[in-house]
Write an enzyme that holds these catalytic residues in place. Structure first.
Site, PDB file in Angstrom:
ATOM      1  N   HIS A 132     -11.513   3.461  35.560  1.00 45.23           N
ATOM      2  CA  HIS A 132     -11.388   4.224  36.802  1.00 45.23           C
ATOM      3  C   HIS A 132     -10.752   3.388  37.904  1.00 45.23           C
ATOM      4  CE1 HIS A 132     -14.838   2.172  38.685  1.00 45.23           C
ATOM      5  NE2 HIS A 132     -15.517   2.370  37.565  1.00 45.23           N
ATOM      6  N   CYS A 144     -17.842  -0.504  33.780  1.00 50.45           N
ATOM      7  CA  CYS A 144     -16.531   0.071  33.473  1.00 50.45           C
ATOM      8  C   CYS A 144     -15.429  -0.965  33.656  1.00 50.45           C
ATOM      9  CB  CYS A 144     -16.258   1.247  34.412  1.00 50.45           C
ATOM     10  SG  CYS A 144     -17.451   2.593  34.259  1.00 50.45           S
TER      11      CYS A 144
END
Length: 169
Positions: A132, A144
Site C-alpha cells: 500500500h 505490510c
C-alpha cells in the site's frame, strides 16, 4: 528472481529494472513460520499478488488494470483469528475485529492483496499483508510493504495477477 518479480527488503525494492524506496513492518522481516497476528512483522518469502483494490473517489479506474476492484465505505478486512472470515474481505457491519479499507488517510487508496495466509487462512498466522501507500517516507508499517503514492501508481499498472512479491531479509 526475474525483473517481473517485485522484490522488497528493508533496504528498498526492485521491479522491472527500477529501484524504489519502501517500508516494511515495524517488527522487521521474519521467517514465515514465526509470523503471528499483531507482531507488526513482514513475512519473508515468496508471495503473490492476488488482488488490487482502490478508492474510485481518489484514483481513476482507467489508470489501473481491468482486474482492479473498487472499494467503498462498507468494505473491511477481518483481522480477528476467531472470525470464520479471518484474513478475508468482509462488509460492515461486522462484529469481529477488522480493518476499514476505506480510510480517511490515503494509505489504502491503492492496495495490493497478497496471498499471505490467504485464501486458506490459518488463525493467528497474520492477516492483511498488503502492499500500500506509505504514511510517510520509510515509516514502518504494521507488517505490510509500503511505497510512495507515485511509485505505487507506477508499479500497479505493470503488475499482473500472480506477480511474485519476493520479501527478502
Amino acid at each position: 528472481m526475474s525483473p517481473a518479480d517485485l522484490v522488497a527488503s528493508r533496504w528498498g525494492a526492485r521491479f522491472q529494472g527500477r529501484n524504489f524506496p519502501c517500508s516494511v513492518g515495524r517488527g522487521g522481516i521474519v521467517a514465515p513460520q514465526k509470523k503471528r497476528e499483531g507482531d507488526r512483522a513482514t513475512p519473508a518469502g515468496q508471495h503473490h499478488i492476488v488482488g488490487m483494490l482502490f478508492r474510485p473517489d481518489r484514483i481513476a479506474a482507467a489508470t489501473l488494470p481491468a482486474w482492479a476492484q473498487p472499494i467503498g465505505p462498507g468494505d473491511l478486512w477481518s483481522d480477528d483469528a476467531r472470525d470464520p472470515a479471518y484474513n478475508h474481505p468482509v462488509r460492515a457491519p461486522h462484529r469481529f475485529s477488522h480493518e476499514r479499507l476505506s480510510r480517511a488517510d490515503p494509505m489504502y487508496d491503492l492496495l495490493l492483496v497478497t496471498d499471505w495466509n490467504f485464501p486458506m487462512a490459518a488463525p493467528g498466522k497474520g492477516s492483511a499483508i498488503f502492499v500500500h501507500i506509505w504514511r510517510r517516507p520509510r515509516y514502518p508499517t504494521a507488517g505490510c510493504v509500503a511505497f510512495s503514492r507515485t511509485d505505487l501508481m507506477w508499479i500497479a499498472p505493470r503488475l499482473t495477477l500472480g506477480t511474485r512479491l519476493m520479501i527478502t531479509p
